[in-house]
Design an enzyme around this catalytic site. Structure first.
Site, short mmCIF file in Angstrom:
data_model
loop_
_atom_site.label_atom_id
_atom_site.label_comp_id
_atom_site.label_asym_id
_atom_site.label_seq_id
_atom_site.Cartn_x
_atom_site.Cartn_y
_atom_site.Cartn_z
CG ASP A 186 -2.23 0.81 0.85
OD1 ASP A 186 -2.19 1.63 -0.10
OD2 ASP A 186 -3.26 0.66 1.54
C1 BGC Z 1 -5.12 3.12 -0.01
C2 BGC Z 1 -5.30 2.04 -1.05
C3 BGC Z 1 -5.13 2.61 -2.44
C4 BGC Z 1 -3.78 3.29 -2.52
C5 BGC Z 1 -3.47 3.87 -3.89
C6 BGC Z 1 -3.87 3.94 -0.23
O1 BGC Z 1 -3.83 5.04 0.60
O2 BGC Z 1 -5.09 2.51 1.26
O3 BGC Z 1 -6.58 1.45 -0.90
O4 BGC Z 1 -5.26 1.62 -3.41
O5 BGC Z 1 -3.73 4.33 -1.58
O6 BGC Z 1 -4.23 4.98 -4.16
#
Ligand code: BGC
Length: 714
Positions: free
Chosen positions: A257
């Site tokens: 993430d």
């Molecule tokens: C979120 C994810 C997301 C990623 C990319 C993160 O902050 O937890 O769910 O896919 O950002 O945008």
């Protein structure tokens, strides 16, 4: 030699780490900008993957730099959070779950993939499969609600929808099952907090949707930000390496993430980026999203002997294989080469309207307040969500434009052409100003019905949106009280429509509004969807995929709780109960009314004994005793009465739909395989145990509304 092995032999360490790096990008009016880096890094092969690009033009422009100007010409993998639509938005996932229709879940993902692929994208960071039983957690909006089986079915439908039969097709995306695993039970419902749950809960509740995604062939998985029982998921060797790669034999790409590898430092398990990168690589995380830990940390880790080049190569191989499977080597411009036809876009909008209307969940409807048929002469539409197009998108809106959605007001004007519509906001979504309430509610006087559009701002749910008071924010309840008092004096019905990414705690409204619709955030066609339901063109099809509590103190309240040794007995104070509120939720899982009125009779089983290898057929007669045609969702639960470990009071085994004209009776057939009744024994080994099991069928997880029959497992 294969293309991948050939490339690996020729790659420098920096180029290898480039393939393990994903960086955010943006597109400024003047051209693409890469946050914190430059197109130079793509050219020199030290960035191999991007997120957050919008538009086929910019995507191809970046791809051209990678393919035509970098030394090895390896194409980029470019992804975006296409959570519930790309340009055309469907209802938020929790709302879409309420439709209880896997074919629809798959279809919306397919359409989202087509639209996003037409924009050049090859990957989405979806579906989110985190079971949530705590409405304080904002990300409840993004997931399948409280039930594991629904998570399993959602996983299957969404992975198939996004990826199609062939991930290399020009209209397919790589899906990403997230957030692995057990992100939902964050402590106190507080975003990014630690998770501490039992191994049993992990295995029974949180792992099955991910296992289903793997079975459906998901290309990528994203570990959660969170710490699970003392080990941050981004470095969780037992679950990432041993379970996913080992037990499940999954060989896809693990994408961290956003900055999660760097955050291992704050978790207190790594002193610096070198250690953080080492821990993630050892757990088999292939792509570092936004931390720069692999690029900057792994060369040092390698030098110090903390990691081996083989470990790095294993990850690079997986990333290159994904690019190959997506067809990016053969034709990096295959997605986004052709603009979509107007017809495809039109049909997608119709689908969004249809799913939007079917997701609307009617929680209450006193004295037939709904539908508004025949159309009223005058409608008074109040509340801060009535004329709020942008909010209808919900917390994730991909490439949609803020003014693209149809507001409720616009939808009502279109859907009730002969009706005089007056409107006032009355109160803002979230401030303390009550001065507009008086004038607003005065508009109720001349109306035949009052519509209150209440709820959250879109960004009050989703990521980083935990709420300790998940009620109507601001002065909206004051507005509702004033409007209901005013309307009641004249006998005018008041219909509350709630927009939110979670159930809200609304005890007063639940007793006082004539009708309540949970509309979640319906997406691009919100206003039309709402108008279709209000006018009676569509019977509300939504069934809540998560329990609505009476009071926040009940949370977590969910239907699958385990029994107590002292179950609630109103006559005995020493039983499991509250002094100040009932145990049961305000609206149980599966609750949702339609414009029909259904009764159940004659539950029958094809056998009264069941072996693990058998399948029992279950039939029930359903009658529509209402005055309008409608569709009913029929739920099938079981209760294992005596087992070697305690079993939940109800376990969902399936559901089915039946559409019936007024006055008609039909039969719903469902089946249950003995193998579905397996559970984990005291040693967490799967067992099928002889003994009695109750089969329960009905409209929701309220025991009192279920018909039961007995089955003996042998
Ligand atoms: C979120 C994810 C997301 C990623 C990319 C993160 O902050 O937890 O769910 O896919 O950002 O945008």
């Amino acid at each position: 030699m294969s293309r991948i092995e050939d490339l690996l032999e020729r790659m420098t360490l920096a180029e290898k780490l480039g393939q393990l790096t994903m960086t955010a990008s943006g597109y400024a009016v003047t051209g693409p900008v890469i946050a914190g880096d430059s197109t130079e890094s793509i050219r020199d092969g030290t960035i191999g993957n991007l997120l957050n690009m919008i538009g086929a033009g910019p995507v191809h422009e970046m791809q051209r730099i990678a393919v035509e100007q970098s030394r090895l010409g390896i194409p980029l993998l470019i992804g975006l959070d296409i959570i519930h639509g790309h340009r055309t938005l469907f209802p938020i996932p929790l709302g879409e779950t309420a439709v209880f229709d896997p074919a629809t879940w798959e279809r919306t993902a397919r359409e989202a993939a087509r639209e996003a692929a037409a924009d050049g994208l090859a990957m989405t960071f979806a579906p989110m499969l985190d079971v949530s039983r705590d409405l304080r957690w904002g990300r409840t909006a993004e997931g399948p609600g409280e039930d594991t089986l629904i998570g399993v079915l959602m996983a299957h439908a969404k992975v198939r929808g996004f990826q199609g039969d062939d991930p290399s097709a020009p209209d397919a995306l790589a899906a990403c099952a997230k957030h692995f695993c057990a992100y939902g039970p964050v402590m106190g419902g507080r975003e990014y907090a630690a998770v501490d749950i039992s191994e049993r809960t992990l295995r029974e509740v949180h792992l099955p949707p991910f296992e289903a995604a793997v079975k459906a062939g998901v290309e990528t998985i994203m570990p959660a930000f969170t710490d699970l029982n003392g080990i941050p998921m981004t470095m969780h060797i037992p679950l990432l390496r041993d379970y996913l790669r080992g037990d499940l034999g999954w060989d896809g790409v693990l994408v961290s993430d956003y900055n999660a590898i760097g955050e291992l430092i704050k978790h207190g398990v790594a002193a610096d980026l070198v250690e953080a990168a080492t821990l993630s690589l050892k757990a088999g995380v292939d792509i570092d999203m936004m931390a720069g830990a692999y690029r900057h940390g792994l060369p040092i880790a390698l030098e110090r002997g903390l990691v081996t080049i083989d470990e790095i190569d294993t990850c690079v191989r997986r990333v290159l294989r994904l690019k190959e499977r997506l067809g990016l080597f053969d034709d990096p411009y295959r997605r986004g080469r052709k603009a979509e036809k107007a017809d495809a876009i039109r049909q997608r909008r119709e689908l969004a309207r249809d799913v939007g209307a079917r997701s609307i969940t009617m929680l209450r409807n006193q004295n037939g307040a709904l539908p508004l048929d025949p159309p009223p002469r005058r409608l008074c539409v109040l509340g801060p969500l009535a004329d709020a197009a942008a909010e209808m998108r919900g917390p994730w809106f991909a490439a949609s434009e803020p003014d693209d959605p149809v507001s409720v007001l616009a939808g009502l004007r279109d859907g009730f052409p002969g009706t005089g519509i007056v409107h006032a906001t009355g109160a803002a979504i979230d401030d303390t100003d009550e001065t507009g309430i008086g004038d607003a509610v005065a508009l109720c006087d001349d109306a035949d019905a009052v519509i209150l559009c209440l709820g959250e701002r879109a960004n009050m749910s989703g990521e980083a949106a935990s709420r300790a008071y998940p009620e109507l924010p601001g002065r909206q309840e004051a507005l509702a009280r004033a409007a209901i008092a005013r309307a009641r004096a004249r006998g005018t019905p008041v219909i509350a429509i709630l927009f939110s990414g979670r159930p809200l705690v609304i005890p007063w409204l639940a007793d006082n509004a004539d009708a309540i619709l949970a509309a979640w955030f319906p997406g691009s066609q919100a206003g039309h969807a709402v108008a279709d339901v209000l006018a009676g063109r569509v019977s509300p099809g939504g069934r809540t995929p998560i329990s609505w509590p009476r009071a926040l103190g009940q949370v977590p309240v969910f239907y699958g709780q385990r029994p107590s040794g002292r179950p609630m007995d109103p006559k005995d104070p020493y039983t499991s109960r509250y002094l100040d509120v009932a145990n049961d939720p305000l609206y149980p899982f599966g609750h949702g009314l339609g414009y029909g009125r259904f009764t159940y009779a004659n539950l029958r089983l094809s056998t009264d004994t069941l072996r693990e290898c058998d399948v029992v057929q279950i039939g029930v007669d359903v009658s529509n005793e209402g005055e309008r045609e409608a569709e009913e969702t029929v739920f099938l639960f079981t209760r294992d009465k005596v087992a070697c470990v305690t079993r939940p009071l109800l376990e969902l085994r399936g559901f089915a739909k039946i559409r019936l004209d007024a006055g008609r009776t039909g039969t719903v057939e469902m089946s249950l395989a003995g193998s579905e009744l397996r559970f984990l024994d005291a040693g967490l080994r799967g067992v099928f145990e002889p003994g009695d099991v109750e089969v329960l069928v009905g409209p929701c997880a309220d025991r009192a509304q279920l018909l039961g029959a007995s089955l003996r497992q042998i």
